[in-house]
Write a protein that holds these residues in place. Structure first.
Motif, PDB file in Angstrom:
ATOM      1  N   GLY A 179      33.309  39.577  26.352  1.00 40.76           N
ATOM      2  CA  GLY A 179      34.122  38.477  25.865  1.00 40.76           C
ATOM      3  C   GLY A 179      34.867  37.749  26.960  1.00 40.76           C
ATOM      4  N   LEU A 180      34.222  37.613  28.122  1.00 34.46           N
ATOM      5  CA  LEU A 180      34.830  36.938  29.263  1.00 34.46           C
ATOM      6  C   LEU A 180      34.106  35.623  29.560  1.00 34.46           C
ATOM      7  CD1 LEU A 180      35.201  39.950  31.746  1.00 34.46           C
ATOM      8  CD2 LEU A 180      37.070  38.806  30.526  1.00 34.46           C
ATOM      9  N   PRO A 181      34.783  34.652  30.147  1.00 30.57           N
ATOM     10  CA  PRO A 181      34.090  33.435  30.587  1.00 30.57           C
ATOM     11  C   PRO A 181      33.096  33.773  31.699  1.00 30.57           C
ATOM     12  CG  PRO A 181      36.481  33.133  30.569  1.00 30.57           C
ATOM     13  CD  PRO A 181      36.238  34.592  30.407  1.00 30.57           C
ATOM     14  N   ALA A 182      31.938  33.163  31.661  1.00 26.85           N
ATOM     15  CA  ALA A 182      30.926  33.431  32.682  1.00 26.85           C
ATOM     16  C   ALA A 182      31.453  33.094  34.076  1.00 26.85           C
ATOM     17  CB  ALA A 182      29.657  32.639  32.379  1.00 26.85           C
ATOM     18  N   ALA A 183      32.262  32.056  34.168  1.00 28.99           N
ATOM     19  CA  ALA A 183      32.804  31.658  35.472  1.00 28.99           C
ATOM     20  C   ALA A 183      33.677  32.755  36.068  1.00 28.99           C
ATOM     21  CB  ALA A 183      33.611  30.368  35.331  1.00 28.99           C
ATOM     22  N   ARG A 184      34.391  33.480  35.209  1.00 24.16           N
ATOM     23  CA  ARG A 184      35.251  34.569  35.698  1.00 24.16           C
ATOM     24  C   ARG A 184      34.400  35.702  36.267  1.00 24.16           C
ATOM     25  NH1 ARG A 184      37.955  37.109  38.193  1.00 24.16           N
ATOM     26  NH2 ARG A 184      39.928  38.186  37.783  1.00 24.16           N
ATOM     27  N   VAL A 185      33.306  36.009  35.614  1.00 20.65           N
ATOM     28  CA  VAL A 185      32.428  37.075  36.092  1.00 20.65           C
ATOM     29  C   VAL A 185      31.676  36.620  37.341  1.00 20.65           C
ATOM     30  CG1 VAL A 185      30.557  38.645  35.457  1.00 20.65           C
ATOM     31  CG2 VAL A 185      32.217  37.931  33.724  1.00 20.65           C
ATOM     32  N   GLU A 186      31.289  35.357  37.380  1.00 24.33           N
ATOM     33  CA  GLU A 186      30.636  34.823  38.577  1.00 24.33           C
ATOM     34  C   GLU A 186      31.539  34.955  39.800  1.00 24.33           C
ATOM     35  OE1 GLU A 186      29.687  30.830  37.630  1.00 24.33           O
ATOM     36  OE2 GLU A 186      27.827  31.324  36.570  1.00 24.33           O
ATOM     37  N   LYS A 187      32.834  34.731  39.592  1.00 25.53           N
ATOM     38  CA  LYS A 187      33.792  34.851  40.700  1.00 25.53           C
ATOM     39  C   LYS A 187      33.872  36.289  41.191  1.00 25.53           C
ATOM     40  CE  LYS A 187      37.049  33.018  43.344  1.00 25.53           C
ATOM     41  NZ  LYS A 187      37.620  34.182  44.017  1.00 25.53           N
ATOM     42  N   LEU A 188      33.781  37.261  40.287  1.00 24.88           N
ATOM     43  CA  LEU A 188      33.784  38.662  40.697  1.00 24.88           C
ATOM     44  C   LEU A 188      32.588  38.964  41.599  1.00 24.88           C
ATOM     45  CD1 LEU A 188      34.765  40.644  37.451  1.00 24.88           C
ATOM     46  CD2 LEU A 188      36.148  40.290  39.499  1.00 24.88           C
ATOM     47  N   VAL A 189      31.430  38.465  41.193  1.00 24.83           N
ATOM     48  CA  VAL A 189      30.227  38.684  42.007  1.00 24.83           C
ATOM     49  C   VAL A 189      30.383  38.032  43.372  1.00 24.83           C
ATOM     50  CG1 VAL A 189      27.762  38.176  42.220  1.00 24.83           C
ATOM     51  CG2 VAL A 189      28.709  38.924  40.016  1.00 24.83           C
ATOM     52  N   GLU A 190      30.885  36.816  43.385  1.00 31.08           N
ATOM     53  CA  GLU A 190      31.088  36.099  44.656  1.00 31.08           C
ATOM     54  C   GLU A 190      32.040  36.861  45.576  1.00 31.08           C
ATOM     55  OE1 GLU A 190      33.124  31.913  46.190  1.00 31.08           O
ATOM     56  OE2 GLU A 190      32.434  32.093  44.116  1.00 31.08           O
ATOM     57  N   ASP A 191      33.125  37.389  44.994  1.00 28.66           N
ATOM     58  CA  ASP A 191      34.119  38.103  45.796  1.00 28.66           C
ATOM     59  C   ASP A 191      33.587  39.425  46.348  1.00 28.66           C
ATOM     60  OD1 ASP A 191      35.908  36.093  45.303  1.00 28.66           O
ATOM     61  OD2 ASP A 191      36.990  37.157  43.712  1.00 28.66           O
ATOM     62  N   HIS A 192      32.574  39.994  45.710  1.00 29.87           N
ATOM     63  CA  HIS A 192      32.052  41.302  46.124  1.00 29.87           C
ATOM     64  C   HIS A 192      30.681  41.209  46.798  1.00 29.87           C
ATOM     65  CE1 HIS A 192      35.309  42.568  43.469  1.00 29.87           C
ATOM     66  NE2 HIS A 192      35.278  43.712  44.113  1.00 29.87           N
ATOM     67  N   THR A 193      30.287  40.009  47.160  1.00 34.32           N
ATOM     68  CA  THR A 193      29.037  39.828  47.895  1.00 34.32           C
ATOM     69  C   THR A 193      29.309  39.952  49.390  1.00 34.32           C
ATOM     70  OG1 THR A 193      28.106  38.379  46.193  1.00 34.32           O
ATOM     71  CG2 THR A 193      27.132  38.263  48.389  1.00 34.32           C
ATOM     72  N   ARG A 194      28.590  40.827  50.028  1.00 40.83           N
ATOM     73  CA  ARG A 194      28.728  41.051  51.467  1.00 40.83           C
ATOM     74  C   ARG A 194      27.504  40.507  52.196  1.00 40.83           C
ATOM     75  NH1 ARG A 194      32.842  41.323  49.691  1.00 40.83           N
ATOM     76  NH2 ARG A 194      34.310  43.059  49.517  1.00 40.83           N
ATOM     77  N   GLY A 195      27.741  39.911  53.363  1.00 39.13           N
ATOM     78  CA  GLY A 195      26.642  39.338  54.139  1.00 39.13           C
ATOM     79  C   GLY A 195      25.917  40.383  54.959  1.00 39.13           C
TER      80      GLY A 195
END
Length: 222
Positions: A179-195
């Motif tokens: 029950g979360l906005p997709a944009a909020r979950v997308e931000k979590l993925v972005e914040d935890h992506t390592r190069g």
């Protein structure tokens, strides 16, 4: 006193002293120095790269975990808990058949060739499941979107990371289930992506354990 006896005693004494010195150096001093240096310079790695949450160790950043539902009656393989991000398949894992007093999980690869019919079927089944599980109202996953790491296991079967592409593919399903906005979950993925490590080694990645811990924190605080 016999000279040969004296010489033998001297040799034994010298050998004993050498043994004591080597035991002290290699068995006491060296381990203490190495352990101390590791704890001082690489504390996290020396202690297993532990991941903590609320003061409790919940896993290691180097070992993947399963996010499954409890087994139902007569069920042999658990279903994935789709409210969480899922890691790579673990088809290479086996059971302990030598010392059966202990229920151990053995890591490893499938050792199947790329043309093996069992492996081909595993990949087909895994792709169909990924498409089905991650298609939600308003968002349909296509076969071309499914990355390789979503349908194949790693060499150890314990890979803790997934590709950013696989994490992105799961965003809408995780958002809908929680029950979360997709944009909020997308931000979590972005914040935890390592190069890439040092900018050139390996591939960009997302640690599934750390991502799911961040998701849990969002759910707890909403």
């Amino acid at each position: 006193m016999n000279n040969s006896f004296v010489n033998t005693a001297r040799l034994l004494g010298a050998g004993l002293r050498a043994l004591l010195v080597l035991t002290l150096v290699t068995g006491v001093v060296y381990p203490l120095v190495v352990t101390g240096a590791a704890q001082a310079l690489f504390h996290g790695q020396a202690n297993g790269s532990e991941v903590e949450s609320d003061g409790t160790v919940v896993g290691s950043s180097l070992i993947g975990q399963s996010y499954n539902l409890p087994l139902r009656k007569a069920q042999k393989t658990p279903d994935p808990d789709l409210k969480w991000f899922q890691g790579r398949p673990a088809n290479g894992l086996g059971s302990n058949s030598i010392n059966t007093r202990y229920k151990l999980l053995l890591s490893g690869a499938t050792n199947l060739s790329a043309a093996d019919k069992d492996l081909v079927q595993q990949v087909k089944d895994a792709k169909a499941a990924v498409i089905k599980d991650n298609s939600v109202p308003g968002y349909t996953v296509t076969a071309s979107q499914v990355p390789a790491d979503a349908v194949t296991s790693s060499g150890s079967g314990l890979d803790p990371d997934i590709s950013p592409q696989y994490a992105d593919l799961q965003v809408h399903r995780v958002a809908a289930r929680n029950g979360l906005p997709a944009a909020r979950v997308e931000k979590l993925v972005e914040d935890h992506t390592r190069g890439r490590t040092l900018g050139f080694m390996g591939e960009p990645r997302v640690n599934v354990l750390q991502l799911n811990l961040a998701l849990r924190d969002v759910l707890a605080g909403r």
